[in-house]
Design a protein around this motif. Structure first.
Motif, mmCIF file in Angstrom:
data_model
loop_
_atom_site.group_PDB
_atom_site.id
_atom_site.type_symbol
_atom_site.label_atom_id
_atom_site.label_comp_id
_atom_site.label_asym_id
_atom_site.label_seq_id
_atom_site.Cartn_x
_atom_site.Cartn_y
_atom_site.Cartn_z
ATOM 1 N N ALA A 143 0.829 -1.209 0.000
ATOM 2 C CA ALA A 143 0.000 0.000 0.000
ATOM 3 C C ALA A 143 0.860 1.254 0.000
ATOM 4 C CB ALA A 143 -0.930 -0.017 1.210
ATOM 5 N N ASN A 144 1.941 1.234 0.800
ATOM 6 C CA ASN A 144 2.823 2.397 0.829
ATOM 7 C C ASN A 144 3.558 2.557 -0.499
ATOM 8 O OD1 ASN A 144 3.090 3.804 3.647
ATOM 9 N ND2 ASN A 144 2.847 1.621 4.082
ATOM 10 N N ALA A 145 3.903 1.430 -1.125
ATOM 11 C CA ALA A 145 4.519 1.509 -2.453
ATOM 12 C C ALA A 145 3.533 2.123 -3.451
ATOM 13 C CB ALA A 145 4.956 0.117 -2.910
ATOM 14 N N LYS A 146 2.242 1.772 -3.277
ATOM 15 C CA LYS A 146 1.214 2.331 -4.159
ATOM 16 C C LYS A 146 1.088 3.844 -3.962
ATOM 17 C CE LYS A 146 -1.922 1.527 -7.284
ATOM 18 N NZ LYS A 146 -1.552 0.994 -8.617
ATOM 19 N N THR A 147 1.274 4.297 -2.710
ATOM 20 C CA THR A 147 1.225 5.737 -2.426
ATOM 21 C C THR A 147 2.322 6.468 -3.202
ATOM 22 O OG1 THR A 147 0.346 5.352 -0.206
ATOM 23 C CG2 THR A 147 1.425 7.462 -0.593
ATOM 24 N N ILE A 148 3.522 5.902 -3.186
ATOM 25 C CA ILE A 148 4.634 6.512 -3.910
ATOM 26 C C ILE A 148 4.379 6.484 -5.411
ATOM 27 C CG2 ILE A 148 7.091 6.259 -4.436
ATOM 28 C CD1 ILE A 148 7.481 5.207 -1.606
ATOM 29 N N GLU A 149 3.839 5.354 -5.885
ATOM 30 C CA GLU A 149 3.534 5.239 -7.313
ATOM 31 C C GLU A 149 2.506 6.288 -7.731
ATOM 32 O OE1 GLU A 149 1.463 2.015 -10.390
ATOM 33 O OE2 GLU A 149 2.125 1.371 -8.390
ATOM 34 N N THR A 150 1.480 6.484 -6.909
ATOM 35 C CA THR A 150 0.438 7.477 -7.226
ATOM 36 C C THR A 150 1.017 8.886 -7.229
ATOM 37 O OG1 THR A 150 -1.240 6.045 -6.240
ATOM 38 C CG2 THR A 150 -1.799 8.378 -6.513
ATOM 39 N N SER A 151 1.862 9.170 -6.229
ATOM 40 C CA SER A 151 2.498 10.499 -6.175
ATOM 41 C C SER A 151 3.355 10.723 -7.410
ATOM 42 C CB SER A 151 3.347 10.618 -4.907
ATOM 43 O OG SER A 151 2.552 10.534 -3.754
ATOM 44 N N SER A 152 4.058 9.687 -7.845
ATOM 45 C CA SER A 152 4.889 9.797 -9.048
ATOM 46 C C SER A 152 4.028 10.071 -10.268
ATOM 47 C CB SER A 152 5.694 8.507 -9.231
ATOM 48 O OG SER A 152 6.428 8.544 -10.430
ATOM 49 N N SER A 153 2.873 9.386 -10.347
ATOM 50 C CA SER A 153 1.981 9.584 -11.490
ATOM 51 C C SER A 153 1.446 11.008 -11.521
ATOM 52 C CB SER A 153 0.841 8.590 -11.410
ATOM 53 O OG SER A 153 -0.076 8.789 -12.491
ATOM 54 N N LEU A 154 1.075 11.552 -10.366
ATOM 55 C CA LEU A 154 0.563 12.930 -10.301
ATOM 56 C C LEU A 154 1.644 13.932 -10.688
ATOM 57 C CD1 LEU A 154 -1.498 12.771 -6.983
ATOM 58 C CD2 LEU A 154 -2.385 12.921 -9.325
ATOM 59 N N THR A 155 2.864 13.649 -10.283
ATOM 60 C CA THR A 155 3.974 14.555 -10.606
ATOM 61 C C THR A 155 4.227 14.553 -12.122
ATOM 62 O OG1 THR A 155 5.004 14.136 -8.470
ATOM 63 C CG2 THR A 155 6.415 15.045 -10.204
ATOM 64 N N GLN A 156 4.154 13.379 -12.757
ATOM 65 C CA GLN A 156 4.339 13.296 -14.202
ATOM 66 C C GLN A 156 3.246 14.065 -14.939
ATOM 67 O OE1 GLN A 156 4.559 9.178 -15.203
ATOM 68 N NE2 GLN A 156 6.602 8.883 -14.283
ATOM 69 N N THR A 157 2.003 13.938 -14.434
ATOM 70 C CA THR A 157 0.880 14.648 -15.065
ATOM 71 C C THR A 157 1.126 16.152 -15.003
ATOM 72 O OG1 THR A 157 -0.648 12.874 -14.468
ATOM 73 C CG2 THR A 157 -1.605 15.041 -14.976
ATOM 74 N N LEU A 158 1.566 16.632 -13.831
ATOM 75 C CA LEU A 158 1.834 18.054 -13.659
ATOM 76 C C LEU A 158 2.933 18.498 -14.621
ATOM 77 C CD1 LEU A 158 1.365 20.684 -12.118
ATOM 78 C CD2 LEU A 158 3.046 19.887 -10.412
ATOM 79 N N MET A 159 3.960 17.680 -14.777
ATOM 80 C CA MET A 159 5.068 18.041 -15.663
ATOM 81 C C MET A 159 4.589 18.121 -17.115
ATOM 82 S SD MET A 159 7.644 18.603 -13.750
ATOM 83 C CE MET A 159 8.940 18.620 -14.988
ATOM 84 N N GLN A 160 3.644 17.237 -17.483
ATOM 85 C CA GLN A 160 3.137 17.247 -18.866
ATOM 86 C C GLN A 160 2.339 18.533 -19.157
ATOM 87 O OE1 GLN A 160 0.936 13.624 -19.155
ATOM 88 N NE2 GLN A 160 2.780 12.326 -19.335
ATOM 89 N N ILE A 161 1.612 19.008 -18.113
ATOM 90 C CA ILE A 161 0.839 20.239 -18.277
ATOM 91 C C ILE A 161 1.784 21.405 -18.525
ATOM 92 C CG2 ILE A 161 -0.645 21.917 -17.084
ATOM 93 C CD1 ILE A 161 -1.927 19.526 -15.670
#
Length: 412
Positions: A393-411
C-alpha cells in the motif's frame, strides 16, 4: 511531501517484516521470546504551531514479549525449564549473562555448563551438603565417586511372639534352630565399605517377659579386644508387651580379634531396639536400617523444583552439590539481547535480583524439560500478510504520487 510519507511507510513496513521474520525463524528456538513492533505517527507543525499535518510513521520501539513458553519433556535431568518469573545466570570469564534456555550438561571437569560452554551459577554446598548462600559460584559436581562410610548406627523394630516357649536346647547355638526362637540380621559396612552381616538371635528366658539377644558378626562370635567372646544382652518387656529395658546397646568389634575385619578400622555400632514389642502375634520384622554404605560411582543427577542439585551414586546414596540461583529484573523489557538466547542487564532493566527458585517472585524449576519459544506461528503468519499488504500500500502511495507529478510536468 507524499513521497516522504510513503517512504516512511515503506521503511516501517520493512522493519515490521524484519521483526516478524525473526520471530518465525526462531519459532523453534528454546527459551526465545518473540518481539513486536510499536509505531508512532509523525507530525509537522507550521510556524506558530497553529496547524499541523501528518508526515508519516516511525518505529517507536521493538518490544520483546516475555510470556511463558510451552513445555518440552526431555530425558536429560540437567535440561531445565523455569515456570514463572526468572532467568538462569551464566558466566564467562566473570561476565554475567541471563537466559531462559535451559540446555545444560556437564563438561570434562564436571562443571554444569550451557550449550555455549558458559558456567551455570548458583550457591555452592559444603562437604556435608549444606547450601552456602550469599556468593554466586560455578556449579559443579565435586564428587564423582562417593567414599565408603562405616556403619555406626543400627536401628531395628520387631515383635517378639509372647506365645513362644523357652527353647528345648538350653545352650545357644546359631546352627541349631532349637536353641533360639527368632532371628533377624542387618547388612553393615566397615571403613572400607566391605559388607558384613550382624545377626541377632532371640531366646525366650524362663523369667517372664524376658529375652536374651545373642549377636553374631559374619556368622562368628564377636570377641572383645582381649579375645573374649561377647554379644549377649537381656531385653525386658512390661505386662503390656512394651519394651521396659535393654533397648539400646553399644557393640564394639575390634579388628585385631575378629577375622572378618582384618586391615580395616575397629567397628563401633550403636544398636537401637527401642521399637521392639512382645505381643501375642507372629514374629515380624518392621524395620532394619543402618547408616553405612559402600563406595559409589556417579550414576545420575537430580534437580528439585527449588533448584537443589543432587548427585546420585551407585550405592543408593545422594549428595547435595549446590543450588541453582535465578535472577529477576524490575523491567524485563530493558534487557539487551546479545544472541545465543542470552540477555545482558542494562540501566533500563535495573540490577538483577538474585534468589532461589520458588522463593518470593521467583518461578519454580522443572527438571528434564525445556521451555519452547513463545512465538505463535499462526499469528505471525497473519502478521506477515498484514505487513506485506502494508508495504504494498505504501509503495502504491509513492507510485500514485509519481503519477501525479508526471501529469503536472506534462501540463507545464
Amino acid at each position: 511531501m507524499s513521497f516522504g510519507i510513503g517512504l516512511s511507510g515503506l521503511n516501517a513496513a520493512r522493519q515490521d517484516l524484519d521483526v516478524i521474520s525473526n520471530n518465525i525463524a526462531n519459532s523453534n528456538t528454546v527459551g526465545f521470546k518473540g518481539s513486536r513492533t510499536e509505531f508512532a505517527d509523525l507530525y509537522a507543525s507550521s510556524v506558530g504551531g497553529s496547524a499541523s499535518k501528518g508526515t508519516g510513521v516511525q518505529l517507536a520501539n521493538t518490544a520483546q514479549q516475555f510470556s511463558q513458553g510451552d513445555r518440552i519433556n526431555t530425558e536429560n535431568s540437567l535440561d531445565m525449564m523455569i515456570t514463572g518469573n526468572g532467568y538462569f545466570v551464566v558466566d564467562q570469564n566473570g561476565e554475567k549473562s541471563f537466559t531462559r534456555a535451559g540446555y545444560f550438561a556437564l563438561d570434562a571437569e564436571k562443571n554444569v555448563v550451557n550449550n555455549q560452554g558458559l558456567n551455570l551459577q548458583g550457591y555452592a554446598a559444603d562437604a556435608t551438603g549444606n547450601i552456602l548462600p550469599g556468593t554466586l559460584a560455578d556449579l559443579k559436581i565435586a564428587q564423582s565417586e562417593l567414599p565408603a562410610t562405616a556403619t555406626t548406627n543400627v536401628v531395628g523394630a520387631a515383635n517378639l511372639d509372647s506365645r513362644n516357649t523357652v527353647p528345648s536346647v538350653g545352650t545357644f547355638n546359631p546352627s541349631d534352630p532349637n536353641s533360639y526362637n527368632s532371628t533377624m540380621a542387618f547388612n553393615v559396612y566397615d571403613s572400607q565399605g566391605n559388607p558384613h552381616t550382624l545377626s541377632m538371635y532371640f531366646v525366650k528366658d524362663a523369667t517372664p517377659n524376658q529375652w536374651t539377644a545373642n549377636f553374631q558378626f559374619d556368622n562368628a562370635t564377636i570377641n572383645d579386644a582381649g579375645g573374649t567372646p561377647i554379644g549377649s544382652q537381656t531385653i525386658t518387656f512390661d505386662s503390656s508387651g512394651q519394651l521396659l529395658s535393654g533397648g539400646t546397646f553399644n557393640i564394639g568389634i575390634p579388628e585385631a580379634t575378629n577375622a572378618s575385619l582384618v586391615g580395616v578400622a575397629d567397628m563401633t555400632m550403636n544398636l537401637d531396639l527401642g521399637s521392639f514389642s512382645q505381643l501375642g502375634s507372629d514374629f515380624t520384622v518392621n524395620k532394619a536400617t543402618q547408616d553405612g554404605f559402600p563406595p559409589g560411582q556417579l550414576t545420575g543427577l537430580e534437580v528439585s523444583k527449588e533448584g537443589v542439585l543432587k548427585a546420585l551414586y551407585s550405592n543408593g546414596q545422594s549428595s547435595v552439590q549446590g543450588q541453582i540461583v535465578l535472577a529477576a529484573f524490575p523491567n524485563d523489557n530493558g534487557l539487551i539481547p546479545s544472541g545465543d538466547s542470552l540477555w545482558s542487564a542494562s540501566f533500563a532493566s535495573g540490577s538483577p535480583l538474585l534468589g532461589a527458585a520458588g522463593k518470593g517472585s521467583m518461578g519454580n524449576l522443572q527438571s528434564a524439560a525445556l521451555e519452547q519459544s513463545n512465538v505463535d506461528l499462526s499469528r505471525e503468519l497473519v502478521r506477515l500478510i498484514e505487513a506485506q499488504r502494508n508495504y504494498q500500500a505504501n509503495a502504491k502511495t509513492i507510485e500514485t504520487s509519481s503519477s501525479l507529478t508526471q501529469t503536472l510536468m506534462q501540463i507545464i
